[in-house]
Design an enzyme around this catalytic site. Structure first.
Site, PDB file in Angstrom:
ATOM      1  N   LYS A 111       0.843  -1.210   0.000  1.00 11.68           N
ATOM      2  CA  LYS A 111       0.000   0.000   0.000  1.00 11.68           C
ATOM      3  C   LYS A 111       0.869   1.248   0.000  1.00 11.68           C
ATOM      4  O   LYS A 111       0.528   2.247  -0.622  1.00 11.68           O
ATOM      5  CB  LYS A 111      -0.948  -0.007   1.202  1.00 11.68           C
ATOM      6  CG  LYS A 111      -2.086  -1.004   1.036  1.00 11.68           C
ATOM      7  CD  LYS A 111      -3.210  -0.759   2.008  1.00 11.68           C
ATOM      8  CE  LYS A 111      -4.374  -1.702   1.704  1.00 11.68           C
ATOM      9  NZ  LYS A 111      -5.456  -1.621   2.660  1.00 11.68           N
ATOM     10  N   LYS A 193      -4.400  -9.765  -5.257  1.00 13.42           N
ATOM     11  CA  LYS A 193      -5.667 -10.176  -4.649  1.00 13.42           C
ATOM     12  C   LYS A 193      -6.791  -9.187  -4.982  1.00 13.42           C
ATOM     13  O   LYS A 193      -6.534  -7.998  -5.231  1.00 13.42           O
ATOM     14  CB  LYS A 193      -5.517 -10.320  -3.133  1.00 13.42           C
ATOM     15  CG  LYS A 193      -5.505  -9.020  -2.398  1.00 13.42           C
ATOM     16  CD  LYS A 193      -5.669  -9.236  -0.911  1.00 13.42           C
ATOM     17  CE  LYS A 193      -5.862  -7.883  -0.252  1.00 13.42           C
ATOM     18  NZ  LYS A 193      -7.075  -7.723   0.475  1.00 13.42           N
ATOM     19  N   LYS A 196     -10.854  -3.972  -2.255  1.00 18.72           N
ATOM     20  CA  LYS A 196     -11.818  -2.855  -2.330  1.00 18.72           C
ATOM     21  C   LYS A 196     -11.186  -1.616  -2.932  1.00 18.72           C
ATOM     22  O   LYS A 196     -11.806  -0.864  -3.633  1.00 18.72           O
ATOM     23  CB  LYS A 196     -12.257  -2.427  -0.926  1.00 18.72           C
ATOM     24  CG  LYS A 196     -13.126  -3.367  -0.198  1.00 18.72           C
ATOM     25  CD  LYS A 196     -13.427  -2.758   1.173  1.00 18.72           C
ATOM     26  CE  LYS A 196     -13.387  -3.809   2.239  1.00 18.72           C
ATOM     27  NZ  LYS A 196     -12.112  -3.961   2.910  1.00 18.72           N
TER      28      LYS A 196
END
Ligand code: AQP
Length: 327
Positions: A111, A193, A196
């Site tokens: 991230k 993966k 959201k």
């Protein structure tokens, strides 16, 4: 009877990966175990959120839990931010965790890479808040997707360290990951993966996608040029779709492979879209009904949060005593 705990961030629309990796195992666990299930809104703000959207996503997540079968009479269902003991324990654990332990976290690295210069301290510290979430409730088992395994392992390490340094205080939790479906991959990029916060909505099937949207997403899902429907780990795109099909249609991989001998990806994807529609449409009807009664959702969260605060406070009293701040 073991104590189970699951939580999901309201950082967007919950997707099929969240359902398969976390919600379904949680619903199953509540039959025979004590379950705590909550909306981790303070985790969601580790990346910037718009207040109106965050509020709506908290309500959406709650409606989804209930529609999927979480029963607030059996399960302690609550909102993380209403239980300040989570952030209090996170601070205490911050004073036991090493920077190097957090720097190793794969999710943080991924991230942080995506955010460039704009990485918040909260994102770095996310696994410590998660450890606090788990340890406050004497959790034995944490059903999670594969991506969260490293975070549960950190919670174990912090519990063991605290117990060693201050005396037996925390239960050492274990992660439980589904053999099939523990890591549902992105439809547009099966090497990453399903998430959201993926850059493109084509990455995921939201639990609230309408029939046409989900059909388009499945039809454009990335596969390969081999054209043979099979569970074959060297071909992650089709393997991911076969995995999803197997879970929503409750068919074995072997059965699916047999059904599509001599047929192409087009036929398979059409049937997968149909199976997903059959699975999601009744669920969406329930979700929408819950969302029409916003006050009820808030009441359920508030009632659960009161009980969670009481339980968490009992644990914090012990923790404060152990570290020497309780006079
Ligand atoms: N792709 C996935 N396959 C299986 N399980 C998954 N989970 C998440 N993605 C998949 C599981 O869902 C639970 C809740 O996850 P989360 O919302 O706390 O955060 P996350 O793991 O970071 O999920 P997302 O969707 O990728 O959210 P963003 O994009 O906001 O970070 C966890 O048990 C997780 O393992």
């Amino acid at each position: 009877m073991s104590k189970f705990l699951t939580a999901i961030q309201p950082s967007g629309l919950l997707h099929l990966g969240n359902y398969i990796g976390a919600i379904e195992p949680a619903v199953e666990s509540q039959q025979e175990n004590e379950l705590r299930m909550f909306v981790v809104d303070y985790h969601a703000i580790t990346v910037p959120q718009k207040p109106d959207e965050l509020r709506q996503n908290i309500l959406n997540a709650t409606a989804i839990y209930l529609a999927c079968g979480i029963d607030p009479n059996k399960t302690l269902l609550f909102q993380q931010s209403q239980v300040p003991q989570h952030t209090e324990l996170a601070w205490l654990l911050n004073c036991t965790v090493r920077m190097s332990e957090l720097e190793r976290m794969t999710q943080y690295k991924d991230k942080a890479k995506a955010r460039g210069e704009n990485v918040l301290v909260g994102l770095f510290d996310y696994p410590v808040l998660m450890a606090a979430d788990i340890l406050l409730y004497d959790t034995d088992v944490v059903p999670v997707g594969e991506d969260q395994k490293q975070h549960v392992e950190l919670a174990r390490d912090l519990a063991i360290r605290f117990n060693r340094d201050f005396g037996e205080t925390f239960v050492v939790p274990e992660p439980r990951i589904k053999k099939v479906g523990g890591r549902i991959m992105g439809l547009d990029d099966p090497m990453k993966k399903m998430s959201k916060s993926a850059g493109s909505a084509k990455n995921y099937i939201s639990l609230l996608d309408d029939e046409e949207t989900l059909r388009k997403k499945i039809m454009s899902a990335s596969t390969d040029s081999e054209g043979k429907v099979a569970f074959d780990e060297s071909r992650p795109g089709i393997t991911n779709l076969v995995t999803i099909f197997s879970i929503v249609a409750k068919k074995s991989f072997e059965q699916i492979e047999l059904d599509y001998v001599g047929k192409g990806y087009g036929d398979f994807k059409k049937d997968l879209a149909e199976a997903l529609t059959l699975f999601l449409m009744p669920l969406q009807t329930k979700i929408k009904t819950y969302l029409e009664h916003e006050d009820e959702l808030i009441k359920i969260l508030n009632a659960g949060s009161i009980r969670a605060r009481e339980e968490a406070e009992r644990k914090m009293e012990i923790v404060r005593k152990r570290i020497g701040v309780k006079l």
